[in-house]
Write an enzyme that holds these catalytic residues in place. Structure first.
Site, PDB file in Angstrom:
ATOM      1  N   SER A  65       1.077  -1.353   0.140  1.00 10.60           N
ATOM      2  CA  SER A  65       0.102   0.125  -0.072  1.00 10.60           C
ATOM      3  C   SER A  65       0.734   1.095  -0.112  1.00 10.60           C
ATOM      4  O   SER A  65       2.174   1.295   0.549  1.00 10.60           O
ATOM      5  CB  SER A  65      -0.812  -0.010   1.380  1.00 10.60           C
TER       6      SER A  65
HETATM    7  N1  SAH Z   1      -0.985  -4.794   4.068  1.00  5.58           N
HETATM    8  C1  SAH Z   1      -0.545  -4.998   2.767  1.00  5.58           C
HETATM    9  C2  SAH Z   1      -1.609  -4.654   1.709  1.00  5.58           C
HETATM   10  C3  SAH Z   1      -1.582  -6.202   1.005  1.00  5.58           C
HETATM   11  S1  SAH Z   1      -2.535  -6.210  -0.688  1.00  5.58           S
HETATM   12  C4  SAH Z   1       0.762  -3.972   2.843  1.00  5.58           C
HETATM   13  O1  SAH Z   1       1.058  -3.690   3.692  1.00  5.58           O
HETATM   14  O2  SAH Z   1       1.878  -4.637   1.912  1.00  5.58           O
HETATM   15  C5  SAH Z   1      -3.622  -6.374   0.079  1.00  5.58           C
HETATM   16  C6  SAH Z   1      -3.480  -8.250   0.523  1.00  5.58           C
HETATM   17  O3  SAH Z   1      -4.450  -8.598   0.860  1.00  5.58           O
HETATM   18  C7  SAH Z   1      -3.570  -9.127  -0.538  1.00  5.58           C
HETATM   19  O4  SAH Z   1      -1.849  -9.712  -0.406  1.00  5.58           O
HETATM   20  C8  SAH Z   1      -4.309 -10.367  -1.111  1.00  5.58           C
HETATM   21  O5  SAH Z   1      -3.653 -11.273  -1.698  1.00  5.58           O
HETATM   22  C9  SAH Z   1      -4.742 -10.106   0.188  1.00  5.58           C
HETATM   23  N2  SAH Z   1      -6.242 -10.302   0.793  1.00  5.58           N
HETATM   24  C10 SAH Z   1      -6.918 -10.359  -0.448  1.00  5.58           C
HETATM   25  N3  SAH Z   1      -8.385 -10.765   0.316  1.00  5.58           N
HETATM   26  C11 SAH Z   1      -8.178 -11.794   1.587  1.00  5.58           C
HETATM   27  C12 SAH Z   1      -8.204 -12.462   2.271  1.00  5.58           C
HETATM   28  N4  SAH Z   1      -9.425 -12.519   1.927  1.00  5.58           N
HETATM   29  N5  SAH Z   1      -7.983 -13.009   3.520  1.00  5.58           N
HETATM   30  C13 SAH Z   1      -6.193 -12.421   3.452  1.00  5.58           C
HETATM   31  N6  SAH Z   1      -6.401 -11.610   3.024  1.00  5.58           N
HETATM   32  C14 SAH Z   1      -6.738 -11.293   1.516  1.00  5.58           C
END
Ligand code: SAH
Length: 221
Positions: A65
């Protein structure tokens, strides 16, 4: 290799100024972000851009993000020391590291196996202590509930009922709500066993929150 040089620290200071100018005020949040070496959470191809206030690809069709967004969600979540915080969407682990720096007890869930494995290894190497789960964030982590705070870092098409039930009365949940490219940032406060208040906090853009788990790349479906 996992070096945090003076140059990186300098770039980070500038990033902090930039997100302050964009409206982030909470000193504890700014300090936490100032402590986390974001360049170590990036794919090698993007390391030189680590202190730009932008999201970047981290593989598996996912992104780390934007720092402003991490700061915004963290500020809204209002985390105090020792609170039990559940994060949905571990991704690069950057947001999770920021929560650990705030003194929270962090539980984080990722549905992409490759990211789950890679990020767990990185955070362990960097010395961040938290609990990792491979699974579907829509289901939360019942075993460790209730949580003081729940943070969703993917675009949720609806508010997951199960997560509301795993929130402690008095607790807060932050969720980017919406199925399309743009979501509304929502803060939900649990005022009683089954009563809630909502407030809206502007538009953001996240990768989608998906059901179930995945061993492969969702973008290649
Ligand atoms: N907090 C992260 C942002 C990653 S983007 C950071 O600091 O880098 C969002 C993430 O959510 C992705 O890795 C994606 O695979 C995950 N994601 C999407 N749906 C999800 C779910 N139902 N349960 C767990 N993770 C999920």
């Amino acid at each position: 290799m996992l070096e945090d040089s003076f140059r990186h620290k300098g770039l980070r200071k500038n990033l902090i100024k930039e997100i302050m100018n964009k409206g982030i005020k909470n000193e504890r949040v700014l300090n936490a972000i100032n402590k986390v070496p974001r360049h170590l959470f990036m794919d090698t191809g993007f390391i030189n851009f680590a202190y730009k206030d932008q999201a970047f690809p981290i593989g598996e069709g996912q992104t780390i993000s934007q720092p402003y967004t991490v700061a915004f969600q963290t500020e809204l979540l209002d985390v105090n020391k020792h609170m039990k915080v559940l994060e949905v969407g571990t991704g690069s682990g950057y947001q999770a590291a920021v929560l650990v720096e705030l003194g929270a007890r962090v539980y984080t869930i990722e549905r992409q196996r490759k990211l789950f494995v890679k990020t767990q290894m990185l955070l362990n190497t960097l010395g961040y202590k938290l609990k990792f789960f491979y699974g579907d964030g829509f289901k939360g982590q019942k075993t460790y509930a209730p949580f003081d705070r729940i943070l969703i870092t993917a675009a949720a098409p609806e508010i997951p009922e199960e997560l509301l039930s795993q929130l402690r009365p008095g607790g807060k949940l932050v969720i980017p709500l919406g199925g399309s490219d743009i979501q509304e940032m929502l803060l939900i406060e649990k005022t009683g066993k089954e009563s809630y208040t909502n407030s809206k906090h502007g538009k953001f853009s996240f990768v989608p929150m998906l059901k179930g788990t995945s061993n492969s790349n969702d973008t290649k479906k």
